[in-house]
Design a protein around this motif. Sequence first.
Motif, PDB file in Angstrom:
ATOM      1  N   ASN A 152       0.766  -1.653  -0.240  1.00  0.00           N
ATOM      2  CA  ASN A 152      -0.181  -0.710   0.222  1.00  0.00           C
ATOM      3  C   ASN A 152       0.509   1.184   0.218  1.00  0.00           C
ATOM      4  O   ASN A 152       1.970   1.288   1.178  1.00  0.00           O
ATOM      5  N   HIS A 153       0.267   2.115  -1.107  1.00  0.00           N
ATOM      6  CA  HIS A 153       1.264   3.411  -0.759  1.00  0.00           C
ATOM      7  C   HIS A 153       0.850   4.514  -0.247  1.00  0.00           C
ATOM      8  O   HIS A 153       2.583   5.067   0.427  1.00  0.00           O
ATOM      9  N   SER A 154       0.461   4.292   1.038  1.00  0.00           N
ATOM     10  CA  SER A 154       0.096   5.601   2.079  1.00  0.00           C
ATOM     11  C   SER A 154       0.008   4.049   3.561  1.00  0.00           C
ATOM     12  O   SER A 154       0.955   5.321   4.223  1.00  0.00           O
ATOM     13  N   ASP A 230      -7.015   6.538  -3.801  1.00  0.00           N
ATOM     14  CA  ASP A 230      -8.156   5.777  -3.030  1.00  0.00           C
ATOM     15  C   ASP A 230      -7.165   4.963  -2.109  1.00  0.00           C
ATOM     16  O   ASP A 230      -6.843   3.504  -2.197  1.00  0.00           O
ATOM     17  N   PRO A 231      -6.117   5.003  -0.407  1.00  0.00           N
ATOM     18  CA  PRO A 231      -5.477   4.228  -0.444  1.00  0.00           C
ATOM     19  C   PRO A 231      -6.149   3.062   0.418  1.00  0.00           C
ATOM     20  O   PRO A 231      -5.854   1.999   0.581  1.00  0.00           O
ATOM     21  N   TRP A 232      -7.262   2.728   0.463  1.00  0.00           N
ATOM     22  CA  TRP A 232      -8.055   2.094   0.616  1.00  0.00           C
ATOM     23  C   TRP A 232      -9.237   1.251  -0.225  1.00  0.00           C
ATOM     24  O   TRP A 232      -9.650   0.426  -0.261  1.00  0.00           O
ATOM     25  N   LEU A 233      -8.104   1.894  -1.803  1.00  0.00           N
ATOM     26  CA  LEU A 233      -9.138   1.040  -2.708  1.00  0.00           C
ATOM     27  C   LEU A 233      -8.155   0.357  -3.182  1.00  0.00           C
ATOM     28  O   LEU A 233      -7.301   0.684  -3.930  1.00  0.00           O
ATOM     29  N   PHE A 234      -8.416  -1.079  -4.192  1.00  0.00           N
ATOM     30  CA  PHE A 234      -7.502  -1.645  -4.442  1.00  0.00           C
ATOM     31  C   PHE A 234      -8.140  -2.845  -5.391  1.00  0.00           C
ATOM     32  O   PHE A 234      -9.166  -2.775  -5.626  1.00  0.00           O
ATOM     33  N   ALA A 235      -7.285  -3.552  -6.870  1.00  0.00           N
ATOM     34  CA  ALA A 235      -8.340  -3.796  -7.720  1.00  0.00           C
ATOM     35  C   ALA A 235      -7.627  -5.106  -8.244  1.00  0.00           C
ATOM     36  O   ALA A 235      -6.580  -5.110  -7.260  1.00  0.00           O
ATOM     37  N   SER A 236      -8.260  -6.499  -8.598  1.00  0.00           N
ATOM     38  CA  SER A 236      -7.739  -7.653  -9.410  1.00  0.00           C
ATOM     39  C   SER A 236      -7.974  -7.703 -10.383  1.00  0.00           C
ATOM     40  O   SER A 236      -9.183  -7.966 -10.732  1.00  0.00           O
ATOM     41  N   LEU A 237      -6.651  -8.256 -11.346  1.00  0.00           N
ATOM     42  CA  LEU A 237      -8.178  -9.334 -12.674  1.00  0.00           C
ATOM     43  C   LEU A 237      -7.102 -10.320 -12.489  1.00  0.00           C
ATOM     44  O   LEU A 237      -6.088 -10.768 -12.200  1.00  0.00           O
ATOM     45  N   SER A 238      -7.818 -11.172 -13.483  1.00  0.00           N
ATOM     46  CA  SER A 238      -8.363 -12.637 -13.110  1.00  0.00           C
ATOM     47  C   SER A 238      -7.504 -13.459 -15.112  1.00  0.00           C
ATOM     48  O   SER A 238      -8.018 -12.638 -15.899  1.00  0.00           O
ATOM     49  N   TYR A 239      -7.339 -14.261 -14.778  1.00  0.00           N
ATOM     50  CA  TYR A 239      -7.292 -15.004 -16.326  1.00  0.00           C
ATOM     51  C   TYR A 239      -8.108 -14.304 -17.274  1.00  0.00           C
ATOM     52  O   TYR A 239      -8.708 -14.564 -17.995  1.00  0.00           O
ATOM     53  N   ASP A 240      -8.951 -14.975 -16.504  1.00  0.00           N
ATOM     54  CA  ASP A 240     -10.785 -14.780 -17.466  1.00  0.00           C
ATOM     55  C   ASP A 240     -11.141 -13.716 -17.450  1.00  0.00           C
ATOM     56  O   ASP A 240     -12.026 -13.160 -18.679  1.00  0.00           O
ATOM     57  N   GLY A 241     -10.527 -12.881 -17.653  1.00  0.00           N
ATOM     58  CA  GLY A 241     -10.838 -10.710 -17.523  1.00  0.00           C
ATOM     59  C   GLY A 241     -11.839 -10.123 -16.737  1.00  0.00           C
ATOM     60  O   GLY A 241     -12.036  -9.090 -16.702  1.00  0.00           O
ATOM     61  N   ARG A 242     -11.672 -11.350 -16.010  1.00  0.00           N
ATOM     62  CA  ARG A 242     -12.880 -10.662 -14.505  1.00  0.00           C
ATOM     63  C   ARG A 242     -11.773  -9.415 -13.602  1.00  0.00           C
ATOM     64  O   ARG A 242     -10.665 -10.111 -13.005  1.00  0.00           O
ATOM     65  N   LEU A 243     -12.613  -8.194 -13.241  1.00  0.00           N
ATOM     66  CA  LEU A 243     -12.177  -7.253 -12.627  1.00  0.00           C
ATOM     67  C   LEU A 243     -12.903  -7.012 -11.352  1.00  0.00           C
ATOM     68  O   LEU A 243     -13.921  -6.925 -11.579  1.00  0.00           O
ATOM     69  N   VAL A 244     -11.887  -6.518 -10.168  1.00  0.00           N
ATOM     70  CA  VAL A 244     -12.903  -6.764  -9.055  1.00  0.00           C
ATOM     71  C   VAL A 244     -12.354  -5.553  -8.396  1.00  0.00           C
ATOM     72  O   VAL A 244     -11.410  -5.941  -7.683  1.00  0.00           O
TER      73      VAL A 244
END
Length: 258
Positions: A152-154, A230-244
């Motif tokens: 986390n950056h902060s 936003d230091p409390w927000l994050f994303a993840s990306l999977s092989y099937d193209g889903r971004l969460v």
Amino acid sequence: MSPGKTNSRLVAWEPTGDGKRVISLADNHLLLWDLQESSSQAVLAGSASLEGRGQLKFTSGRWSPHHSCTQVATASDTAIRGWDTRTMSQVYCIENAHGQLVRDVDFNPNKQYYLASCGDDCKVKFWDTRSPAAPVRTLEEHSHWVWSVRYNHSHDQLVLTGSSDSRVTLSNMVSISSEPFGHLVDDDDLSDQEERRPEEKSQEPPQDGVIATYEEHEDSVYAVEWSSADPWLFASLSYDGRLVINRVPRALKYHILL
């Protein structure tokens, strides 16, 4: 060497400064580029190559935000190497950092010698590059290859990882962070009116380890990243193209802030 004919693995801008320098990893070459304002084409300012048996190739790398942006860390096979961009020479090497391929590395944004890594041995390791003989901490919470690790950056006690087990984990590595428990406010800084209650004094410090696991993905998670806004927000990306998109749990957020 002809950089244009190699397979590029990564391109990264200089973290700070005037933004005129870029590094790229191509096969077994580490390339430093100078972006001239008057030209539409980058100039190769320096290079280094992996040497050894077999066909060694870089798998990942990060430009350190510390040391006046003169250091870069790279991963190749089971090793992690540090490079000085002024001389393009190796400044440290962590041999056999992981039992199998090292997939990713990331620098602690607040502690200049601390580095995190992950790999195909299902482990996440934390290193002090001044003492590379052994990791300072190791996490073994994934059941398959770990592809991505991000500080986390902060709040550098918060670390994200993504794995081929389709899970994203959020870990609290408070003991090796820049804000260890109990160091934010000392008893000497409190006035008589602010004296801590007995239950506050006896509060147990949080332990290192995974504090949340996210299982919204149905396929391998190849990338995780914190929001730059936003230091409390994050994303993840999977092989099937889903971004969460997810948030740090509210209780943990307030525990860190308060």
